[in-house]
Design a protein around this motif. Structure first.
Motif, PDB file in Angstrom:
ATOM      1  N   UNK A  20       0.932  16.335  -1.570  1.00  0.00           N
ATOM      2  CA  UNK A  20       1.687  16.045  -2.791  1.00  0.00           C
ATOM      3  C   UNK A  20       2.532  14.786  -2.597  1.00  0.00           C
ATOM      4  N   UNK A  21       3.153  14.705  -1.396  1.00  0.00           N
ATOM      5  CA  UNK A  21       3.986  13.536  -1.098  1.00  0.00           C
ATOM      6  C   UNK A  21       3.150  12.256  -1.073  1.00  0.00           C
ATOM      7  N   UNK A  22       1.933  12.372  -0.516  1.00  0.00           N
ATOM      8  CA  UNK A  22       1.042  11.200  -0.463  1.00  0.00           C
ATOM      9  C   UNK A  22       0.673  10.747  -1.875  1.00  0.00           C
ATOM     10  N   UNK A  23       0.385  11.700  -2.740  1.00  0.00           N
ATOM     11  CA  UNK A  23       0.018  11.360  -4.134  1.00  0.00           C
ATOM     12  C   UNK A  23       1.149  10.594  -4.796  1.00  0.00           C
ATOM     13  N   UNK A  24       2.373  11.106  -4.615  1.00  0.00           N
ATOM     14  CA  UNK A  24       3.522  10.420  -5.222  1.00  0.00           C
ATOM     15  C   UNK A  24       3.728   9.044  -4.595  1.00  0.00           C
ATOM     16  N   UNK A  25       3.560   8.942  -3.279  1.00  0.00           N
ATOM     17  CA  UNK A  25       3.753   7.666  -2.586  1.00  0.00           C
ATOM     18  C   UNK A  25       2.726   6.626  -3.057  1.00  0.00           C
ATOM     19  N   UNK A  26       1.467   7.041  -3.146  1.00  0.00           N
ATOM     20  CA  UNK A  26       0.416   6.113  -3.604  1.00  0.00           C
ATOM     21  C   UNK A  26       0.621   5.734  -5.069  1.00  0.00           C
ATOM     22  N   UNK A  27       1.047   6.715  -5.847  1.00  0.00           N
ATOM     23  CA  UNK A  27       1.317   6.423  -7.257  1.00  0.00           C
ATOM     24  C   UNK A  27       2.408   5.354  -7.381  1.00  0.00           C
TER      25      UNK A  27
END
Length: 346
Positions: A20-27
């Protein structure tokens, strides 16, 4: 080694949080700011994963431990001192196993208590029944004598003789009960010594020769023994065993029958003493219960024969007190064989 369940829980929880953190970071990287390089994002996500894992693991263990401790506190049969935090919180099956073992132990304990309670009720009922018959007999004859029958010398002699037999039976029952109680509570200590079992058997034969002759029953050895046979045991108790078995064989033997005693080598350390008769024998369904206290194969006929109903139970207790074995073989209509082992004299 199996992976501990809370570790698995913490691992996958950390993976989900990291994803989830990766998704937010990439976003954020693609849509808001591209100044942050991907390496920084990777390092950040590794830190998130490691922190998430340890925090979740700690919280899970703490959560489980508190609730299990509460169970231990509320259930009096579980000792909270036995609760080990590491083992109980990293593998919930430990508690399940502990409870299962406790339940099984209590089930066996309840079963044993139920059997003992049933045995106690049966025992008290049997004692009352066995004592009641001779007591009422004695009471009846004494009351009859007091009411005037004592004036007749013939009746007085007959009734006093019957009263004496009733008292003898009462004394026999009480003595046998006392012996069993002492044997069961280890109050009766065994006095082990070396003695000649052949001589002891002959003494018992001599003691009951007249009683056997009344039924034309022959008491004999199975063969001629040229040399003494020395064994180790409590001579008085073994004599009691032989008396009970010989009396039993006479009591239930056929007229013109034979009671035979033989001694054989059982193994390198023990002899086996066999008491055989060609009496009426015992039906198969009675064999397993024959050594129980007051158990009688034929209730009415057994009481006519007299005795306390404890003879075979005493035999079993004495032999077991010697750490020996007692065996029984019987064919209904053909006879019985009681046998027991004794240690060879060294």
């Amino acid at each position: 080694m199996r992976f501990k369940k809370t570790y698995s829980f913490a691992l996958w929880s950390s993976v989900y949080l990291t994803l989830i953190s990766i998704v937010f970071a990439l976003f954020s990287y693609f849509f808001f700011s591209k100044e942050i390089d991907l390496l920084s994002i990777f390092i950040f996500e590794v830190i998130v994963f490691v922190l998430s894992f340890f925090i979740i693991q700690y919280r899970a263990e703490r959560f489980i431990y508190k609730r299990i401790k509460k169970i231990y506190d509320e259930i009096s049969i579980l000792d909270v001192d036995d609760l080990k935090k590491k083992s109980i919180t990293t593998d919930i099956e430990t508690l399940s196993k502990t409870v299962q073992e406790f339940v099984e132990g209590k089930r066996i304990e309840i079963q044993n208590l139920t059997e003992r309670d049933s045995f106690r009720r049966d025992f008290l009922g049997n004692v009352a029944h066995e004592l009641k018959t001779p007591l009422f007999t004695v009471q009846g004859y004494i009351l009859t004598l007091l009411e005037g029958a004592a004036e007749d010398e013939m009746i007085r002699t007959k009734y006093l003789d019957r009263t004496s037999k009733g008292v003898e039976r009462l004394v026999s029952i009480v003595k046998d009960l006392d012996m069993i109680a002492k044997l069961e509570t280890e109050g009766m200590k065994m006095n082990f010594e070396v003695f000649n079992i052949l001589e002891l058997v002959q003494n018992v034969f001599d003691l009951f020769e007249m009683r056997a002759k009344k039924k034309n029953i022959t008491l004999q050895f199975d063969r001629i023994y040229e040399f003494p046979v020395f064994v180790t045991g409590d001579i008085e108790r073994i004599e009691q065993v032989l008396i009970n078995l010989v009396v039993n064989s006479i009591k239930y033997g056929k007229p013109n029958g034979v009671t035979t005693i033989g001694i054989e080598s059982y193994n390198e350390q023990k002899y086996i003493i066999k008491v055989m008769d060609n009496g009426e024998g015992i039906k198969q369904e009675h064999l397993s219960r024959l050594f129980e206290r007051f158990y009688r194969v034929d209730q009415s006929r057994s009481r006519d024969q007299g005795g306390s109903g404890l003879g075979l139970s005493i035999v079993k207790h004495i032999i077991e007190a010697h750490n020996e074995t007692i065996l029984l073989k019987s064919i209904y209509g053909e006879g019985s064989e009681f046998s027991f082992t004794l240690e060879k004299a060294k």
